[in-house]
Design an enzyme around this catalytic site. Structure first.
Site, mmCIF file in Angstrom:
data_model
loop_
_atom_site.group_PDB
_atom_site.id
_atom_site.type_symbol
_atom_site.label_atom_id
_atom_site.label_comp_id
_atom_site.label_asym_id
_atom_site.label_seq_id
_atom_site.Cartn_x
_atom_site.Cartn_y
_atom_site.Cartn_z
ATOM 1 N N GLU A 67 28.261 14.126 -31.614
ATOM 2 C CA GLU A 67 29.465 14.333 -32.415
ATOM 3 C C GLU A 67 30.389 15.351 -31.749
ATOM 4 O O GLU A 67 31.617 15.185 -31.760
ATOM 5 C CB GLU A 67 29.078 14.815 -33.816
ATOM 6 N N GLU A 117 36.413 12.562 -41.291
ATOM 7 C CA GLU A 117 35.221 11.894 -40.769
ATOM 8 C C GLU A 117 35.688 10.555 -40.197
ATOM 9 O O GLU A 117 35.981 9.614 -40.937
ATOM 10 C CB GLU A 117 34.185 11.689 -41.879
ATOM 11 N N HIS A 157 35.760 15.416 -37.327
ATOM 12 C CA HIS A 157 34.306 15.228 -37.337
ATOM 13 C C HIS A 157 33.948 13.753 -37.196
ATOM 14 O O HIS A 157 34.794 12.868 -37.304
ATOM 15 C CB HIS A 157 33.703 15.773 -38.637
#
Length: 472
Positions: free
Chosen positions: A319, A435, A373
């Site tokens: 990530e 996200e 993210h």
């Protein structure tokens, strides 16, 4: 970042309404998309939480509900979502992730009663309280029937329209009022038809919103201190044309909210309603434009980094690598914008703490904060984009950036959500946490590793920043 599939937002709105609910003696009614749901067991208010018979809601949504009497376990299945609760216990699970409920499920008259907001929001329902009719109102994200078009604004002589007496007719609620450039933004949670007119001596713009109410935490947020008449207040602002903003419940009978924009000098104006963002926009067409030297400060926060790799993808893609790649692309694009100053929380494989990130933004007196993210939910087929915010002043930008990200990437819509993440809680400016796909999903991970997908995300983020600040 590992995250739950369904986010608990057991905060604010319904809990703030509990005193009014508790004070009424009449039975609580339950509506879904304007249709009353009949049950032999009515919703109950227990220790500040509304419990509802799950069967009546599940039948309408096509969900399966099972109850294992020996273990006192309730299971709700709905489109890949598995919710497990236990009678008499506040412990619950959503797709295997543990949660703590605000109230324990109960058995009342042989009916399983579950916390309304937990069930409603995990099934994609919006939960509202209609104080006038003492009713809980549930709305689907996608209405079964097309919504009627927003009516044209009423002429100045007749501001507003009378609220229908039908309990299923939901009042739009005002969530926030704030300045955005040379516009006053009134954030609502439903469609409204504004009307407006100008007054002189002193100069001011008056905007009436029919069939509208205040969200209770909006009143508390702006310092009114209680939910009693006359539901009014004002906000001082720092603006070359606007001196202050005032708001009040102008007509209790017709539920008309009045917004008054007090001006330092005369200004033309335009009032529009953006149905996609659910915003009333009061634009000052003659307001002073900030000088070209004025620059908005935007903090870009690539999540994780250094000793904190974040989530790991199917192929081991980290990530922290994805967030930095997108963040650097955003930085490169923003450096080409003379009206925008970009501040990066990291530009390499380092790890600023969460406190470091929020402090950097606050100390710089930034105008916007964006944390990037990648999501993960091992063992799930979850896919798509989620956008998170916490404070009311962040909701408008969260909707703008979520809209643009979906359009640019064609990813699944996992909605704009409210969550108490550190970087959106501790920052003082509008802040969002994005996200941008699930590393635990092979298809999502393949996209997230590609330069083209990263660039699309970066361009959508920059487009959203410019849209928010009205930069052409």
């Amino acid at each position: 970042m590992k995250k739950v599939v369904a986010v608990l937002t057991l905060l604010s709105m319904l809990l703030l309404l509990l005193p009014a609910m508790a004070s009424a003696n009449s039975q609580i009614k339950l509506f879904l998309d304007g249709t009353e749901l009949k049950s032999d067991t009515a919703p109950k208010l227990v220790n500040g939480t509304v419990l509802v018979p799950i069967k009546v809601i599940a039948e309408q949504l096509g969900s399966d509900v099972t109850w294992d009497k020996p273990t006192q376990e309730v299971t709700v299945l709905n489109e890949g979502l598995e919710i497990i609760l236990h009678i008499g216990s506040k412990d619950a699970e959503v797709n295997g992730q543990p949660y703590k409920l605000s109230a324990s499920p109960l058995i009342v008259q042989n009916r399983t009663m579950l916390p309304l907001r937990f069930i409603g929001e995990n099934m994609g329902l919006k939960v509202l309280w209609d104080a006038k009719n003492h009713a809980v109102l549930l709305q689907r994200s996608e209405p079964v029937q097309p919504e009627p078009p927003v009516t044209e604004p009423a002429p100045p002589e007749e501001p507003g329209t009378e609220l229908p007496s039908d309990p299923g007719a939901v009042l739009a609620q005002i969530q926030d009022i704030y300045l955005q450039g040379d516009s006053v933004i009134v954030q609502t949670d439903g469609a409204v038809a504004p009307s407006s007119f100008k007054l002189d001596n002193p100069d001011r713009i008056v905007v009436d919103l029919p069939a509208t109410d205040f969200l209770p935490d909006f009143l508390q947020y702006n310092g009114s201190g209680s939910l009693v008449a006359p539901y009014s207040g004002e906000m001082a602002v720092d603006h070359p044309i606007i001196s202050k903003l005032r708001f009040s419940l102008y007509s209790e009978e017709e539920n008309i909210i009045r917004i008054v924009v007090d001006l330092k000098s005369k200004s033309n104006h335009q009032v529009t309603y953006d149905s996609s963002l659910q915003q009333v926009i009061i634009s000052l067409t003659a307001a002073v434009t900030p000088p070209s030297s004025s620059r908005y400060k935007v903090v870009i926060d690539p999540g994780h980094g250094g000793t904190d790799p974040g989530a790991s993808g199917i192929t081991g893609y980290r990530e922290k690598a994805f967030t930095l790649a997108v963040g650097l692309k955003v930085n490169k694009l923003l450096e080409q914008e003379p009206r925008l100053q970009v501040i990066m929380t990291r530009t390499g494989d380092t790890y600023p703490t969460l406190s470091d990130r929020s402090a950097l933004a606050n100390n710089a007196k930034a105008d916007l904060f964006i944390s990037i993210h990648g999501n993960s939910l091992v063992g799930s087929k979850a896919t798509g984009i989620e956008s998170y915010y916490l404070h009311q002043n962040s909701g408008a930008f969260a909707k703008i950036i979520h809209k643009n990200l979906l359009a640019a990437t064609n990813m699944s819509d996992r909605k704009v959500r409210v969550e108490n993440f550190h970087v959106v809680r501790e920052t003082k400016m509008p802040a969002v946490l994005l996200e941008l796909g699930f590393l635990s999903n092979a298809s999502d991970e393949a996209k997230m590793k590609s330069e083209s997908y990263q660039q699309k995300c970066a361009e959508a983020i920059v487009q959203s920043i410019k849209e928010y600040f009205n930069i052409s």
